[in-house]
Design an enzyme around this catalytic site. Structure first.
Site, PDB file in Angstrom:
ATOM      1  N   LYS A 283      68.888  36.372  18.598  1.00 58.18           N
ATOM      2  CA  LYS A 283      68.001  36.615  17.460  1.00 58.18           C
ATOM      3  C   LYS A 283      68.028  35.402  16.524  1.00 58.18           C
ATOM      4  CE  LYS A 283      68.426  41.647  17.037  1.00 58.18           C
ATOM      5  NZ  LYS A 283      66.986  41.951  17.222  1.00 58.18           N
ATOM      6  N   ARG A 357      67.317  50.281  24.580  1.00 53.99           N
ATOM      7  CA  ARG A 357      66.701  51.164  25.573  1.00 53.99           C
ATOM      8  C   ARG A 357      67.515  51.213  26.862  1.00 53.99           C
ATOM      9  NH1 ARG A 357      61.232  47.848  25.283  1.00 53.99           N
ATOM     10  NH2 ARG A 357      62.139  47.487  23.214  1.00 53.99           N
TER      11      ARG A 357
HETATM   12  N1  BES Z   1      68.061  46.547  17.129  1.00 56.25           N
HETATM   13  C1  BES Z   1      66.811  45.951  17.401  1.00 56.25           C
HETATM   14  C2  BES Z   1      65.657  46.613  16.650  1.00 56.25           C
HETATM   15  C3  BES Z   1      65.650  46.460  15.162  1.00 56.25           C
HETATM   16  C4  BES Z   1      64.880  45.484  14.568  1.00 56.25           C
HETATM   17  C5  BES Z   1      66.344  47.338  14.359  1.00 56.25           C
HETATM   18  C6  BES Z   1      64.854  45.377  13.198  1.00 56.25           C
HETATM   19  C7  BES Z   1      66.317  47.223  12.989  1.00 56.25           C
HETATM   20  C8  BES Z   1      65.562  46.244  12.404  1.00 56.25           C
HETATM   21  C9  BES Z   1      66.512  46.043  18.898  1.00 56.25           C
HETATM   22  O1  BES Z   1      67.596  46.005  19.735  1.00 56.25           O
HETATM   23  C10 BES Z   1      65.666  44.871  19.221  1.00 56.25           C
HETATM   24  O2  BES Z   1      66.158  43.785  19.145  1.00 56.25           O
HETATM   25  N2  BES Z   1      64.421  45.113  19.613  1.00 56.25           N
HETATM   26  C11 BES Z   1      63.531  44.077  19.956  1.00 56.25           C
HETATM   27  C12 BES Z   1      62.840  44.457  21.218  1.00 56.25           C
HETATM   28  C13 BES Z   1      61.960  43.370  21.782  1.00 56.25           C
HETATM   29  C14 BES Z   1      62.800  42.185  22.162  1.00 56.25           C
HETATM   30  C15 BES Z   1      61.222  43.918  22.965  1.00 56.25           C
HETATM   31  C16 BES Z   1      62.537  43.930  18.810  1.00 56.25           C
HETATM   32  O3  BES Z   1      62.097  44.939  18.289  1.00 56.25           O
HETATM   33  O4  BES Z   1      62.249  42.805  18.443  1.00 56.25           O
HETATM   34 MN    MN Z   2      68.172  44.004  20.229  1.00 57.21          MN
END
Ligand code: BES
Ligand code: MN
Ligand code: ZN
Length: 505
Positions: A283, A357
């Site tokens: 990230k 997921r």
């Molecule tokens: N934990 C994150 C989602 C999230 C984002 C929670 C912001 C709280 C605040 C999740 O694991 C994630 O990283 N999701 C990605 C999925 C994508 C890579 C398909 C996302 O939402 O960017």
């Molecule tokens: Mn994630």
């Protein structure tokens, strides 16, 4: 902080500060406010006539009377227009008033459940009492565990004192305030877990917290699977996510048997990523620290089971929590990897940041072992859900309209509102993989939906609802009864839903 219900007359009670509520635009005083005004020589009339206090929603004034007895100060809080009154405003008003009183360093807040003034039987005495107690306690939450300097400067209230004269009402107020206290305590527990940093709450610590919670409660049976056992179960999607960290994964199972006469069981599944760096698909560094809250779903499930036990709800529950970090270590799983899930279906990893997921897929498959009558999973699953709904609503998707309806209604009751997104066939096209069964992302568009569509592929033959709390689980601004930071969202929602099922209050 304790809540005490005392039998007595509000006019006789001695208090450091007595809290009264007012509606906006009501020029003449009535009920208790009128009696108090008379006792204190028109003190309230005066401030209202001067328009220094108008009863606007969350407006607060504190007045001091010359006699100083039996009540030293009177806090006035506005509820807004009477026509707009609801429980959410009542929670907020008590929270805001309590926060103000705390800032004055006053230790006891005295008030009463003024049901006849607040609503013409639109809400029951129990509902109003619960709103008062929940609002006050939840609004006063602060996370001070790691503050060591000037600790004595941290202001904290000791007591909410509710006065009730009528014996029948007294019993209802006392019962309801106990229930609300149990629920608020569970929300505190969830908020504490979510606020705690990733170096404090790793998968093993999360499991310990769950065990600790269970050990002091009858009827909760905890089981924690270690990595060896997780491997034996066949949860390879969970293990893949755990590979990148030295911290071993855990699979936490909490069984609550509240109804001995029935076999039916409801499964609650919570995402327990104790820190989400994104893994190899790292990230951006900005605000990455907030990803310590990626176990908010898990915290909600543990806290919900805690509250269900404390309320002695006559339901059978099983909480299922896959817990791991998502880190980019040398053994980390990679984009392109193909995983074998517990269901036997294969998953192509497009991005290691869509890890929630993956671990939920195995947990949802595992849930099928209980032949549950319903399964609700709750997860900080997608940034896309934050884009869609902000931090105001929980995204809801699922296969059972009855279950969705029940949860939507609980959302209205608690103010933890859900908004449904569709799971139409077209979305499932987006998660098909060329070389495996599914891929772990369907791209940017409709991201909250394709994530849920992915989950559905691992849902067994049971009614299922998925709740995406990525938005409302962490607030960067205060709400009236949710101080910024971890909200603990979902606990009150799920408890209200479960209470609705058992009909008995
Ligand atoms: N934990 C994150 C989602 C999230 C984002 C929670 C912001 C709280 C605040 C999740 O694991 C994630 O990283 N999701 C990605 C999925 C994508 C890579 C398909 C996302 O939402 O960017
Ligand atoms: Mn994630
Ligand atoms: Zn995540």
């Amino acid at each position: 902080m304790e809540v005490v219900v005392e039998s007595g007359k509000i006019l006789d009670i001695e208090a450091e500060i007595l809290l009264l509520t007012f509606f906006e635009g009501e020029e003449t005083l009535s009920g208790t406010a009128k009696l108090i005004d008379q006792r204190y020589e028109g003190l309230l009339t005066r401030i209202i006539q001067e328009k220094d206090f108008e009863g606007r929603l969350y407006q607060i004034s504190v007045v001091y009377n010359r006699m100083q007895e039996p009540v030293k100060r009177i806090a006035m809080v506005g509820l807004g227009k009477k026509a707009d009154f609801d429980l959410e405003k009542l929670r907020g008003a008590f929270a805001k008033a309590a926060q103000y009183v705390r800032s004055l360093n006053i230790k006891t807040l005295t008030s009463f459940v003024n049901s006849s003034e607040w609503s013409d039987s639109r809400f029951t005495l129990s509902e109003l009492t619960e709103a008062v107690v929940e609002g006050t306690l939840l609004g006063l939450y602060q996370f001070t565990l790691f503050k060591t300097v000037d600790r004595e400067k941290i202001k904290d209230m000791d007591r909410l004192l509710l006065v009730e004269d009528d014996p029948d009402r007294y019993h209802i107020v006392r019962e309801s305030s106990r229930k609300a206290e149990a629920i608020a305590r569970a929300v505190y527990f969830a908020r504490d877990l979510v606020s705690a940093p990733g170096n404090e709450i790793k998968p093993r610590n999360l499991a310990e917290k769950a065990l600790e919670m269970a050990s002091s409660r009858e009827k909760i049976e905890p089981i924690v699977f270690d990595e060896k056992q997780i491997r034996k179960l066949g949860m390879h999607a969970l293990l893949a996510v755990a590979q990148g960290s030295h911290e071993p994964a855990r699979f936490i199972v909490l069984k609550y048997k509240g109804d001995k006469d029935r076999e039916e069981i409801i499964a609650l599944v919570g995402k327990g990523i104790t820190f989400d760096s994104g893994g190899i698909s790292l990230k951006p560094s900005e605000n990455m620290g907030e990803m310590k809250s990626d176990m908010a779903g898990a915290a909600t499930v543990i806290a919900t089971i805690m509250a269900a036990a404390d309320l002695k709800l006559p339901v059978n529950l099983v909480g299922l929590i896959p817990a791991t970090e998502n880190l980019p270590g040398g053994c980390a799983y990679r984009p392109g990897d193909i995983l074998n899930s517990l269901s036997g279906q294969t998953i192509e990893v497009i991005t290691t940041d869509a890890e929630g997921r993956l671990i939920l897929a195995d947990a949802l498959t595992y849930a099928g072992n209980y032949s549950p009558e319903a399964v609700v999973d709750i997860a900080t699953l997608t940034g896309a859900c934050v884009v869609a709904l902000g931090n105001v609503a929980i995204g809801m998707l699922g296969t059972d309209s009855n279950l969705k309806q029940q949860i939507a209604e609980a959302g209205e009751r608690t103010g933890e509102r859900v908004w449904e997104l569709p799971l139409w066939d077209e979305y499932f096209e987006l998660i098909k993989s060329d070389i495996a069964d599914y891929k772990n992302t369907g791209g940017r568009n409709g991201g909250a939906i394709t994530a849920a569509a992915f989950l559905q592929k691992f849902v067994g033959n049971y009614p299922w609802v998925h709740l995406d709390i990525a938005g409302p689980s962490w607030l960067d601004k205060d709400r009236p009864y949710v101080p910024k930071g971890a909200s603990g969202i979902g606990v009150r929602l799920l408890i209200s839903w479960l209470r609705g099922l058992t009909k008995k209050d």
